[in-house]
Design a protein around this motif. Structure first.
Motif, PDB file in Angstrom:
ATOM      1  N   THR A   1       0.843  -1.189   0.000  1.00 34.91           N
ATOM      2  CA  THR A   1       0.000   0.000   0.000  1.00 34.91           C
ATOM      3  C   THR A   1       0.881   1.243   0.000  1.00 34.91           C
ATOM      4  OG1 THR A   1      -1.711   1.224   1.233  1.00 34.91           O
ATOM      5  CG2 THR A   1      -0.107  -0.015   2.536  1.00 34.91           C
ATOM      6  N   PRO A   2       0.430   2.341  -0.584  1.00 32.82           N
ATOM      7  CA  PRO A   2       1.192   3.590  -0.489  1.00 32.82           C
ATOM      8  C   PRO A   2       1.125   4.222   0.891  1.00 32.82           C
ATOM      9  CG  PRO A   2      -0.855   3.952  -1.665  1.00 32.82           C
ATOM     10  CD  PRO A   2      -0.756   2.476  -1.447  1.00 32.82           C
ATOM     11  N   CYS A   3       0.183   3.744   1.728  1.00 29.74           N
ATOM     12  CA  CYS A   3       0.048   4.247   3.096  1.00 29.74           C
ATOM     13  C   CYS A   3      -0.792   3.258   3.892  1.00 29.74           C
ATOM     14  CB  CYS A   3      -0.624   5.618   3.098  1.00 29.74           C
ATOM     15  SG  CYS A   3      -0.806   6.336   4.748  1.00 29.74           S
ATOM     16  N   PRO A   4      -0.302   2.777   5.038  1.00 30.79           N
ATOM     17  CA  PRO A   4      -1.042   1.744   5.759  1.00 30.79           C
ATOM     18  C   PRO A   4      -2.167   2.270   6.646  1.00 30.79           C
ATOM     19  CG  PRO A   4       1.053   2.136   6.837  1.00 30.79           C
ATOM     20  CD  PRO A   4       1.042   2.998   5.613  1.00 30.79           C
ATOM     21  N   VAL A   5      -3.061   3.046   6.061  1.00 31.84           N
ATOM     22  CA  VAL A   5      -4.298   3.443   6.714  1.00 31.84           C
ATOM     23  C   VAL A   5      -5.289   3.847   5.626  1.00 31.84           C
ATOM     24  CG1 VAL A   5      -3.816   5.913   7.049  1.00 31.84           C
ATOM     25  CG2 VAL A   5      -5.210   4.682   8.737  1.00 31.84           C
TER      26      VAL A   5
ATOM     27  N   ARG B   1      -6.720   5.173  -0.053  1.00 31.73           N
ATOM     28  CA  ARG B   1      -7.773   5.205  -1.066  1.00 31.73           C
ATOM     29  C   ARG B   1      -7.705   6.460  -1.929  1.00 31.73           C
ATOM     30  NH1 ARG B   1     -12.081   1.519  -0.269  1.00 31.73           N
ATOM     31  NH2 ARG B   1     -11.421  -0.111   1.188  1.00 31.73           N
ATOM     32  N   ALA B   2      -7.258   7.567  -1.352  1.00 31.90           N
ATOM     33  CA  ALA B   2      -7.028   8.772  -2.162  1.00 31.90           C
ATOM     34  C   ALA B   2      -5.892   8.539  -3.150  1.00 31.90           C
ATOM     35  CB  ALA B   2      -6.716   9.954  -1.250  1.00 31.90           C
ATOM     36  N   ALA B   3      -4.847   7.851  -2.688  1.00 33.62           N
ATOM     37  CA  ALA B   3      -3.724   7.535  -3.576  1.00 33.62           C
ATOM     38  C   ALA B   3      -4.161   6.609  -4.699  1.00 33.62           C
ATOM     39  CB  ALA B   3      -2.586   6.912  -2.775  1.00 33.62           C
ATOM     40  N   PHE B   4      -4.973   5.609  -4.380  1.00 35.72           N
ATOM     41  CA  PHE B   4      -5.472   4.692  -5.401  1.00 35.72           C
ATOM     42  C   PHE B   4      -6.295   5.442  -6.446  1.00 35.72           C
ATOM     43  CE2 PHE B   4      -9.069   1.939  -6.728  1.00 35.72           C
ATOM     44  CZ  PHE B   4      -8.348   1.067  -7.538  1.00 35.72           C
ATOM     45  N   ALA B   5      -7.106   6.392  -6.023  1.00 33.98           N
ATOM     46  CA  ALA B   5      -7.950   7.147  -6.952  1.00 33.98           C
ATOM     47  C   ALA B   5      -7.128   8.013  -7.892  1.00 33.98           C
ATOM     48  CB  ALA B   5      -8.937   8.014  -6.172  1.00 33.98           C
ATOM     49  N   THR B   6      -6.076   8.625  -7.376  1.00 32.18           N
ATOM     50  CA  THR B   6      -5.302   9.580  -8.158  1.00 32.18           C
ATOM     51  C   THR B   6      -4.058   8.975  -8.793  1.00 32.18           C
ATOM     52  OG1 THR B   6      -4.030  10.248  -6.206  1.00 32.18           O
ATOM     53  CG2 THR B   6      -6.068  11.476  -6.676  1.00 32.18           C
ATOM     54  N   GLY B   7      -3.639   7.801  -8.312  1.00 27.70           N
ATOM     55  CA  GLY B   7      -2.426   7.186  -8.816  1.00 27.70           C
ATOM     56  C   GLY B   7      -1.161   7.834  -8.308  1.00 27.70           C
TER      57      GLY B   7
ATOM     58  N   HIS C   1     -14.523   5.977   1.176  1.00 29.12           N
ATOM     59  CA  HIS C   1     -13.777   6.691   2.212  1.00 29.12           C
ATOM     60  C   HIS C   1     -13.199   7.989   1.682  1.00 29.12           C
ATOM     61  CE1 HIS C   1     -12.259   5.177   6.382  1.00 29.12           C
ATOM     62  NE2 HIS C   1     -13.345   5.904   6.454  1.00 29.12           N
ATOM     63  N   PHE C   2     -13.991   8.657   0.818  1.00 28.46           N
ATOM     64  CA  PHE C   2     -13.675   9.999   0.377  1.00 28.46           C
ATOM     65  C   PHE C   2     -14.326  10.981   1.354  1.00 28.46           C
ATOM     66  CE2 PHE C   2     -13.437   8.517  -4.358  1.00 28.46           C
ATOM     67  CZ  PHE C   2     -12.279   7.819  -4.062  1.00 28.46           C
TER      68      PHE C   2
END
Length: 486
Positions: free
Chosen positions: A47-51, A56-62, A102-103
């Motif tokens: 994960t780009p961040c373990p929380v 989920r913001a990172a996943f949305a924006t790449g 979780h936005f």
């Protein structure tokens, strides 16, 4: 790669090792196992961040957390940044989300053409208490809720997940046939196995009625491990309420049961995809936003840079994906962003600009960038200062601001017991990994930026006293459920 539909299945807090296809001896995940067998399984995905909220913001924006400034569970994606779903919607692709996002809020335009049953942060504010990172007195009640709610039954989350599955099945049968002109993307996002560790009875008792090994390195729970980890465990008091062996066993049975329950939901959606005649025209992705410590070293929940927390399962199957492939190259869920774009035939310099750091998982399956590094960062609840992770090859560096670094050889030491950061013979390896980190960001500057942002948000929300008085949220709630603070 010929354009196809993309079905993304995401769970919440599924640690990489808790699945049959990843070698777990106890956890039953027949549907994930079958998905991995007919496609590619990534053995070192992160994960780009373990929380939840930042990941989920990172996943949305790449993009990395420090690129987009979604530092913590009180700073959520609000639709203002380019996302794969918004860019694809603008190009005429149907993009549908069903379940947990979780936005920030349903009031925002989050970029989906069709957003259903969405769960967002509470009151569009989220976990304000996590902004306060510099006081010993701000204790969290995570372990109390984990211990007290672990057991058999249904929770607001399992009921919510069943609704998500039902809606996804309906969409595949009723709506997907309406969008045959252009490939569509459906994002199905469940909450399981995120705590509360209340698992449907048939799944809970399957595990509870057998001998379960205690959590990894559980004998270390009352001993100093590392100053950063010790501070984190002190703030969350995560093992305080696990005061009997049975309490620990119930938590493990609850988590394992939720993994099997989630796997059951995966199977129902994949069956519907086949029955709707869409399997041959659809790439399927399964992953999770982050992992779970699951009691290891006396820590529960997420937020640490150990493999249990920062590692995630990742598998991809569908047309052109070679069956039975195992990818050892370090990967990230950010590598799904370019894969989604190219998967539907929409990849170009606008949809995947140069500052999007991911490499398509398809390229990684084909052997690209075998010597690359995976990266994660953490700036949230329970931490005084930032933590950064670099994984390259067999080695993993965890760099902390104002704490000693950690260095592990995961091939020789998969349990991350032997910290080699101060070994003279490892100095060159440590420096090489530090240089990889510096290519990505300036850790000290990023830490300062995150804490300055959080200080401003504390002021915006009235200061520390009202935030502390608001209480500990514990976890977000599905649509229609009132949040509970303690």
């Amino acid at each position: 790669m010929k354009p196809k539909n993309v079905l993304i299945l995401m769970s919440d807090e599924h640690t990489r090792g808790a699945a049959g296809c990843y070698g777990h001896d106890i956890v039953r995940t027949p549907n994930l196992d079958r998905l991995a067998a007919r496609g590619a399984r990534f053995d070192t995905a992160y994960t780009p961040c373990p929380v939840c909220v930042p990941a989920r913001a990172a996943f949305a924006t790449g993009k990395y957390i420090h690129q987009i400034g979604t530092w913590d569970n009180a700073t959520a994606f609000d639709g203002s940044l380019p996302s794969w779903h918004r860019l694809l919607r603008e190009r005429g692709h149907q993009t549908v989300s069903i379940g947990k996002l979780h936005f920030r809020s349903t009031e925002d335009d989050n970029g989906f053409a069709d957003e259903r049953l969405s769960m967002h942060i509470v009151e569009a504010k989220g976990d304000l208490l996590g902004l306060i990172r510099d006081e010993d007195t701000v204790k969290r009640g995570g372990s109390r809720k984990m211990a007290q709610m672990a057991g058999p039954g249904e929770s607001m989350y399992t009921r919510y997940d069943r609704d998500i599955t039902s809606d996804a099945i309906t969409w595949l049968h009723e709506e997907a046939p309406k969008h045959r002109g252009k490939p569509w993307v459906m994002f199905v996002s469940w909450v399981a196995p995120h705590f509360p560790l209340t698992a449907p009875s048939q799944h809970f008792y399957h595990y509870y009625n057998q001998d379960l090994p205690e959590p990894k390195l559980y004998h270390l729970r009352d001993k100093p491990i590392h100053p950063y980890v010790d501070d984190y465990r002190g703030i969350f008091a995560y093992d305080e309420y696990f005061d009997t062996p049975d309490a620990v066993k119930r938590a493990l049975a609850g988590y394992f049961g939720l993994v099997s329950f989630m796997d059951e939901q995966v199977g129902l959606v994949l069956d519907a995809l086949g029955k709707a005649g869409l399997q041959d025209d659809t790439h399927v992705v399964y992953t999770s936003d982050h992992g779970d410590n699951l009691g290891a070293r006396g820590a529960w929940g997420k937020s640490l840079m150990y493999e249990e927390s920062v590692g995630v399962p990742l598998m991809v199957a569908g047309p052109g994906i070679p069956a039975g492939t195992v990818v050892k190259t370090p990967a990230s869920i950010l590598d799904l962003y370019p894969f989604i774009m190219e998967g539907v035939g929409a990849r170009d310099s606008e949809t995947v600009p140069d500052d999007v750091p991911g490499t398509s998982v398809r390229a990684l399956i084909d052997g690209a960038e075998a010597d690359r590094a995976a990266f994660s960062e953490y700036h949230g609840m329970g931490s005084r200062k930032a933590a950064f992770m670099i994984r390259k090859g067999d080695w993993k560096l965890v760099h902390y601001i104002d704490y000693p670094d950690q260095l592990f050889n995961l091939a020789e030491d998969p349990d991350e017991v032997n910290d080699r950061a101060e070994e003279p013979g490892c100095a060159a390896i440590r420096e090489a990994l530090m240089q990889e980190l510096l290519k990505i960001c300036d850790p000290a500057a990023v830490d300062r930026e995150a804490r300055a942002h959080q200080a401003r948000k504390i002021v915006e929300n009235g200061g520390k006293e009202p935030i502390i008085a608001r209480g500990d949220l514990g976890f977000s709630v599905p649509p229609g459920v009132e949040p509970s603070f303690s």
